[in-house]
Enzyme design. Structure first.
Site, mmCIF file in Angstrom:
data_model
loop_
_atom_site.group_PDB
_atom_site.id
_atom_site.type_symbol
_atom_site.label_atom_id
_atom_site.label_comp_id
_atom_site.label_asym_id
_atom_site.label_seq_id
_atom_site.Cartn_x
_atom_site.Cartn_y
_atom_site.Cartn_z
ATOM 1 N N TYR A 53 10.862 4.847 -6.542
ATOM 2 C CA TYR A 53 9.597 5.390 -7.040
ATOM 3 C C TYR A 53 9.449 6.846 -6.654
ATOM 4 O O TYR A 53 10.017 7.321 -5.679
ATOM 5 C CB TYR A 53 8.414 4.589 -6.491
ATOM 6 N N PHE A 63 3.646 13.303 -3.309
ATOM 7 C CA PHE A 63 3.287 12.979 -1.938
ATOM 8 C C PHE A 63 4.271 11.996 -1.295
ATOM 9 O O PHE A 63 4.285 11.842 -0.085
ATOM 10 C CB PHE A 63 1.857 12.411 -1.871
ATOM 11 N N ASP A 64 5.115 11.342 -2.110
ATOM 12 C CA ASP A 64 6.062 10.375 -1.531
ATOM 13 C C ASP A 64 7.149 10.076 -2.568
ATOM 14 O O ASP A 64 6.936 10.167 -3.779
ATOM 15 C CB ASP A 64 5.350 9.083 -1.135
ATOM 16 N N ILE A 84 -0.054 -0.778 -1.740
ATOM 17 C CA ILE A 84 -1.431 -0.766 -2.210
ATOM 18 C C ILE A 84 -1.579 -1.729 -3.376
ATOM 19 O O ILE A 84 -0.624 -1.983 -4.110
ATOM 20 C CB ILE A 84 -1.849 0.665 -2.629
ATOM 21 N N TYR A 110 -6.003 4.053 -1.968
ATOM 22 C CA TYR A 110 -6.447 4.200 -0.575
ATOM 23 C C TYR A 110 -7.964 4.429 -0.459
ATOM 24 O O TYR A 110 -8.467 4.729 0.621
ATOM 25 C CB TYR A 110 -5.692 5.370 0.075
ATOM 26 N N PHE A 127 2.488 6.618 -9.958
ATOM 27 C CA PHE A 127 3.818 6.204 -9.491
ATOM 28 C C PHE A 127 4.762 6.058 -10.682
ATOM 29 O O PHE A 127 4.456 5.368 -11.662
ATOM 30 C CB PHE A 127 3.740 4.868 -8.746
#
Length: 567
Positions: A53, A63-64, A84, A110, A127
């Protein structure tokens, strides 16, 4: 008052509408922007997944990313999930190799709290997901037979040794290993822990020549450890397997008699020398060798270690003309090392044998009487001149040559080395018009060298018939006495009593002896030539006449010969 109430009611309706609308808009938004053409299974709650991902905000800031980390995410969907809720929900229904863009509202991400300094409060997350793998703890090994031989003589059992080719790939289709690329089978025991559990299970029950697709879930493969750099942790594996060979170390030679002549006159034993044709194949039918391609039989002794142990054993007890199929396990063939580039290690070999002939070095001529006339007063022997018919063939019936191929039957003097030893022997002791079948071993025929049209080390079969017989004289003689010679010999030979015997008188005397049965001339040579040679032998001084002194000289030297055999 009424107007104020109506205003409040309208405001409440708008608020409810806004809440409902916001609730709809703020659910997970899924964009399936790549869907594979084949999807055999979709992600469900309770399944385990492995995926890559990229996580970004709506403005595209990342961010990731699992790609940045160098390993994909692995987890169970919808059960105490580590992700999540929106992502958990967003991967449901995905196929392996599918790509999705999943937009997740804050309350499914979140929320108002965010996640430390990375995710701010009330952040919508995006994502980009690629599903790599999918399995469930309840999964079992899946076996799909792609091809199976019609005649399956044997299936793989625990403790068997197998040789197989394979292509190994991940669910996404990436090839991680292939025996074909190494041009070498994978060889191993089944059920002894040398394979991953799923492969052991998948191989059981397969037949040689069978091709299967075996899908193995991670926990029956390499689980969380993976295998080197090619198989990641938690990977479902797909093996396309072709079974090449199977045997057990307890296997013995297997013999299937396909055709046997009746009656079987003799069976081969240890020490016999045998000639046979063969086709050699592996269990999958691939030919590795054939005597037919060389147009020459394989010739060897039985039970003396000149061939592989399995064939040495299988040749014992065969009959001439027999066909048999012999399956030889590796430990009775070429073992783990194989034989050069021709026979791979641990290969089961199948030989289709056709027995041409065999004999023993101690064998003599075998004579079978077919017909013997009632009147048999005179029989053939060494030095006799005979005329005979014959047909010659190999023991498998292959015709070699015949006297019928020539204008007239052959004439020969027996015992003079004019024939192969076995035929000469077989022609002796026959009556005129007698018929025989004789079997001649190679050492009494054409031996290891063979002859024109006759293979080396061939046992020969002759059909014989004696047509004419003229009794002969011993080798080196031109004439023999059959009765006692006249005494005194010179006076009997000197028929005009002039004390000298010229050629004409000598010839007349000998012809009288032959005509009255007292003596015999060498057969097969013109009698005048024989008589002239005899006379020359007696005429010591070459004056064209024999005197008593000349005859006495020979009497003194060869008295016994003169009295009983040749002058």
């Amino acid at each position: 008052m009424r107007n104020r109430l109506e205003f409040r009611t309208a405001r409440l309706m708008l608020l409810l509408l806004w809440i409902v609308t916001r609730s709809t808009l703020e659910d997970v938004i899924i964009d399936r922007y790549f869907i594979p053409t084949h999807c055999s299974r979709e992600v469900q709650i309770g399944d385990y997944v492995r995926y890559h991902y990229n996580g970004t905000f709506k403005d595209g800031r990342k961010f990731d990313s699992s790609l940045d980390k160098g390993f994909p995410f692995v987890g169970q969907v919808g059960v105490e999930s580590k992700v999540i809720p929106g992502l958990d929900k967003g991967v449901q229904g995905m196929c392996v190799n599918e790509r999705r863009k999943i937009t997740i509202p804050p309350h499914l991400a979140y929320g108002v709290l965010g996640a430390g300094s990375v995710i701010p409060p009330d952040a919508t997350l995006v994502f980009d997901v690629l599903l790599l793998d999918l399995w469930n703890k309840e999964d079992k090994v899946q076996i799909r037979t792609l091809h199976k031989q019609r005649n399956c003589r044997r299936i793989v059992m625990p403790s068997d040794f197998v040789r197989y080719h394979y292509n190994g790939s991940l669910l996404v289709g990436n090839l991680f290993d292939s025996s074909h690329l190494r041009n070498s089978t994978y060889n191993t025991y089944v059920g002894q822990g040398s394979l991953i559990k799923g492969m052991e299970e998948g191989l059981l029950g397969m037949c040689v020549g069978e091709r299967s697709s075996i899908i193995i879930p991670p926990f029956l493969a390499y689980d969380d450890k993976g295998y080197g750099s090619k198989v990641p942790p938690y990977a479902t594996l797909i093996f396309d397997v072709l079974l090449v060979d199977v045997f057990n170390v307890k296997d013995d030679v297997s013999v299937e008699v396909q055709k046997i002549p009746q009656p079987c006159q003799r069976r081969a034993v240890v020490g016999d020398f045998i000639r046979y044709h063969y086709n050699g194949t592996f269990q999958d039918g691939t030919v590795f060798d054939s005597s037919y391609s060389r147009n020459s039989t394989y010739n060897t002794f039985i039970g003396m270690g000149y061939v592989i142990a399995g064939i040495d054993k299988a040749l014992q007890g065969v009959c001439v003309g027999e066909w048999r199929r012999v399956t030889v396990p590796p430990h009775l063939a070429y073992g783990e090392n194989g034989s050069g580039e021709l026979i791979p290690g641990s290969a089961v070999l199948i030989f289709d044998l056709h027995i041409i002939d065999f004999h023993n070095p101690k064998d003599q001529v075998d004579i079978k009487l077919i017909h013997k006339p009632a009147d048999c007063n005179l029989i053939s022997a060494a030095n006799d001149l005979i005329m005979y018919r014959y047909n010659c063939s190999l023991l498998d019936g292959t015709h070699l040559y015949s006297s019928d191929d020539y204008p007239e039957p052959p004439r020969v003097t027996l015992g003079q080395g004019k024939l192969i030893a076995g035929l000469d022997e077989g022609l002796q002791g026959m009556c005129v018009l007698e018929r025989r079948e004789i079997t001649v071993p190679p050492h009494l025929a054409h031996g290891t060298n063979g002859a024109l049209g006759v293979p080396s080390n061939a046992v020969l079969m002759f059909e014989l018939e004696l047509l004419q017989l003229q009794k002969g004289v011993p080798e080196g003689f031109l004439f023999i006495w059959l009765q006692d010679s006249p005494e005194p010999l010179f006076q009997a030979m000197d028929m005009n009593q002039d004390q000298e015997v010229p050629l004409e008188e000598f010839s007349a005397f000998i012809k009288i002896q032959v005509g009255e049965g007292r003596g015999r001339l060498h057969p097969g040579i013109d009698s005048d030539i024989v008589l002239r040679d005899m006379f020359k032998n007696q005429d010591r001084n070459a004056d064209s006449k024999i005197t008593e002194d000349e005859l006495n000289i020979i009497v003194n030297e060869e008295e016994e010969v003169l009295k009983h055999e040749e002058l």
